[in-house]
Motif scaffolding. Structure first.
Motif, PDB file in Angstrom:
ATOM      1  N   LEU A   4       0.843  -1.189   0.000  1.00 49.68           N
ATOM      2  CA  LEU A   4       0.000   0.000   0.000  1.00 49.68           C
ATOM      3  C   LEU A   4       0.878   1.239   0.000  1.00 49.68           C
ATOM      4  O   LEU A   4       1.815   1.350   0.803  1.00 49.68           O
ATOM      5  N   THR A  24      -1.549  -1.350  -4.200  1.00 46.16           N
ATOM      6  CA  THR A  24      -2.694  -0.497  -3.930  1.00 46.16           C
ATOM      7  C   THR A  24      -2.214   0.922  -3.694  1.00 46.16           C
ATOM      8  O   THR A  24      -1.384   1.165  -2.814  1.00 46.16           O
ATOM      9  N   SER A  35      -3.551   4.474  -2.651  1.00 50.96           N
ATOM     10  CA  SER A  35      -4.707   5.109  -2.036  1.00 50.96           C
ATOM     11  C   SER A  35      -4.255   6.048  -0.935  1.00 50.96           C
ATOM     12  O   SER A  35      -3.244   5.818  -0.272  1.00 50.96           O
ATOM     13  N   SER A  36      -5.023   7.104  -0.747  1.00 47.26           N
ATOM     14  CA  SER A  36      -4.764   8.041   0.339  1.00 47.26           C
ATOM     15  C   SER A  36      -5.533   7.676   1.595  1.00 47.26           C
ATOM     16  O   SER A  36      -5.370   8.282   2.636  1.00 47.26           O
ATOM     17  N   GLN A  87       0.751   5.740  -0.889  1.00 48.28           N
ATOM     18  CA  GLN A  87      -0.053   6.919  -1.180  1.00 48.28           C
ATOM     19  C   GLN A  87       0.206   7.420  -2.594  1.00 48.28           C
ATOM     20  O   GLN A  87       1.272   7.164  -3.163  1.00 48.28           O
ATOM     21  N   PRO A  88      -0.754   8.111  -3.194  1.00 44.82           N
ATOM     22  CA  PRO A  88      -0.518   8.700  -4.513  1.00 44.82           C
ATOM     23  C   PRO A  88       0.736   9.557  -4.521  1.00 44.82           C
ATOM     24  O   PRO A  88       0.994  10.318  -3.589  1.00 44.82           O
ATOM     25  N   PRO A 147      -3.717   6.354  -8.287  1.00 45.95           N
ATOM     26  CA  PRO A 147      -4.736   5.371  -7.900  1.00 45.95           C
ATOM     27  C   PRO A 147      -5.067   4.381  -9.010  1.00 45.95           C
ATOM     28  O   PRO A 147      -5.355   3.212  -8.715  1.00 45.95           O
ATOM     29  N   THR A 206      -3.471   0.876  -9.243  1.00 52.66           N
ATOM     30  CA  THR A 206      -3.876  -0.189  -8.340  1.00 52.66           C
ATOM     31  C   THR A 206      -4.269  -1.431  -9.127  1.00 52.66           C
ATOM     32  O   THR A 206      -5.141  -1.377  -9.998  1.00 52.66           O
TER      33      THR A 206
END
Length: 123
Positions: free
Chosen positions: A11, A120, A122-123, A13-14, A87, A90
């Motif tokens: 995971l 993935t 995602s924020s 973050q953008p 995003p 992903t």
């Protein structure tokens, strides 16, 4: 005859970065080329990046300038450096190896696939 072991997903973050690794092991005659594919839910599997034995590279338009594929022949490993992740990146990412194997005294082409690693963004 060949096993592909992937690692590096997770995971993020953008705008972040990840580096995927795919290590090949087993008895094969030669690896012609290796690549990365990805598949998101509800979408078709697509080629992300590939590199041939001659070091020619190919990238999907959506990742050009952001992703870089490379290899270490001594380690039999291919990498995918992913920068400026979005995003829409992903997906489950799969390593592919196109190889030549010795079977029944003849050299034959064959494709192997890794188990997949989830990325993935995602924020």
């Amino acid at each position: 005859q060949l096993q592909l072991v992937e690692s590096g997903g997770g995971l993020v973050q953008p705008g972040g970065s990840l580096r995927l690794s795919c290590a090949a092991s087993g008895s094969i005659f030669r690896i012609n080329g290796m690549g990365w594919y990805r598949q998101a839910p509800g979408k078709e599997r697509e080629l992300v990046a590939a590199i041939t034995s001659g070091s020619t590279t190919n990238y999907a338009d959506s990742v050009k300038g952001r992703f870089t594929i490379s290899r270490d022949n001594a380690k039999k490993t291919v990498y995918l450096q992913m920068n400026s992740l979005k995003p829409e990146d992903t997906a489950a990412y799969y390593c592919n190896a196109n190889v030549v194997v010795l079977k029944l005294g003849a050299l034959r082409p064959y494709d192997y696939w890794g188990q997949g690693t989830q990325v993935t963004v995602s924020s």
